[in-house]
Design an enzyme around this catalytic site. Structure first.
Site, PDB file in Angstrom:
ATOM      1  N   LYS A 229       0.826  -1.211   0.000  1.00 53.66           N
ATOM      2  CA  LYS A 229       0.000   0.000   0.000  1.00 53.66           C
ATOM      3  C   LYS A 229       0.855   1.253   0.000  1.00 53.66           C
ATOM      4  O   LYS A 229       2.021   1.250   0.387  1.00 53.66           O
ATOM      5  CB  LYS A 229      -0.995  -0.042   1.151  1.00 53.66           C
ATOM      6  CG  LYS A 229      -2.049  -1.123   0.902  1.00 53.66           C
ATOM      7  CD  LYS A 229      -3.250  -1.057   1.792  1.00 53.66           C
ATOM      8  CE  LYS A 229      -4.309  -2.063   1.311  1.00 53.66           C
ATOM      9  NZ  LYS A 229      -5.444  -2.152   2.244  1.00 53.66           N
ATOM     10  N   ARG A 263      -3.150 -10.275   5.041  1.00 50.57           N
ATOM     11  CA  ARG A 263      -3.627 -10.328   3.645  1.00 50.57           C
ATOM     12  C   ARG A 263      -2.504  -9.793   2.762  1.00 50.57           C
ATOM     13  O   ARG A 263      -2.182  -8.603   2.798  1.00 50.57           O
ATOM     14  CB  ARG A 263      -4.908  -9.502   3.497  1.00 50.57           C
ATOM     15  CG  ARG A 263      -5.567  -9.638   2.122  1.00 50.57           C
ATOM     16  CD  ARG A 263      -6.867  -8.855   2.074  1.00 50.57           C
ATOM     17  NE  ARG A 263      -7.545  -9.024   0.802  1.00 50.57           N
ATOM     18  CZ  ARG A 263      -7.334  -8.298  -0.286  1.00 50.57           C
ATOM     19  NH1 ARG A 263      -6.418  -7.326  -0.257  1.00 50.57           N
ATOM     20  NH2 ARG A 263      -8.004  -8.529  -1.404  1.00 50.57           N
TER      21      ARG A 263
END
Length: 284
Positions: A229, A263
């Site tokens: 991210k 994740r």
């Protein structure tokens, strides 16, 4: 480890037990526009091959999604999302015994995925986006991951604002978990996710990650999706930096704090890092 940390997650037909190390949820995006791997696995054969690769590399869960939730992403129609995800779930279930999760906000997509063999519904709206979703998960007995998001994928990064991000997100997820339990969902089936990058600034993300133990202390399994991210590049001072090493660093910090599910896109590297982290005393 955090006191009160969940030791298992009950799913549709099985129970996922947690040990000292987190389990890895491998990301399988069947989308043209996901922020990290959009377009790579649109073809069913490519998606299946990648899903099997994630399992071979050590993913305990494969999270299949057919609609991007990156900031500003366009909405995908129900029929298109079904066409992208259901054949791949059917194939994964036929070829492996790994847990398959459906990443969706639509009850009709979740229902078809469950029929195809999915064990978990992973919903970025914490099951508020579709009024039929709560009844579906209650009746089917699947595992549920309820995530926090401020706004929608189209608006969430406009101006994220909190009184106190950790307190606010924790309160929201506690309330959503309680609401699902009141609706008839088994408490052992409900996991929570603080929603890294979903309506948060870099500072918000860092505060949530540093406070992971507080989420674990709720007694719910905690899922964290930090992989690749943008906050990683911003912390490094280089938005174009390779975010793989930063993802590994965050994964190890979360393992130390007791998070049960990571994740992740890069499953093999994460599994290796976790194994060596434990072997060298990193878990304390």
């Amino acid at each position: 480890m955090t006191a009160g940390r969940a030791q298992h997650w009950r799913l549709r037909t099985r129970t996922l037990a947690f040990d000292r190390l987190p389990v890895v949820m491998g990301v399988l995006n069947i989308t043209p526009d996901s922020f990290s791997d959009g377009g790579r696995f649109l073809e069913p054969d490519a998606a299946l091959a990648h899903g099997l690769r994630l399992i071979d590399e050590g993913a305990a869960i494969v999270d299949v999604g057919g609609e991007s939730t990156r900031p500003g992403a366009a909405e995908v129609g129900e029929d298109e999302e079904l066409a992208r995800t259901v054949p791949v779930i059917e194939a994964l279930v036929a070829h492996t015994n790994a847990v398959v999760s459906i990443d969706t906000t639509k009850a009709a997509v979740a229902a078809a995925a469950i029929e195809a063999g999915a064990e978990i519904v992973n919903d970025v709206t914490a099951l508020t986006g579709d009024p039929a979703m709560t009844d579906l998960v209650t009746a089917s007995g699947v595992g549920v991951c309820a995530m926090h998001m401020q706004g929608t994928p189209r608006t969430m990064q406009d101006r994220p604002c909190y009184d106190d991000v950790v307190t606010d997100v924790l309160a929201y997820l506690t309330e959503r978990r309680a609401a699902l339990i009141d609706a008839g969902v088994d408490p052992d089936r409900v996991a929570i996710d603080p929603g890294i990058g979903f309506g948060k600034t870099v500072e918000h993300n860092l505060d949530l990650l540093a406070a992971a133990e507080r989420f674990c202390a709720t007694g719910a399994p905690v899922v964290v999706g930090h992989s690749r991210k943008s906050f990683i590049g911003r912390v490094l001072g280089d938005p174009d930096a390779d975010r793989g090493p930063g993802t590994l660093a965050v994964s190890l910090a979360l393992a130390r704090r007791g998070v049960q599910v990571l994740r992740i896109h890069d499953v093999a590297a994460t599994r290796q890092a976790l194994t060596l982290f434990e072997a060298t005393g990193g878990l304390g």
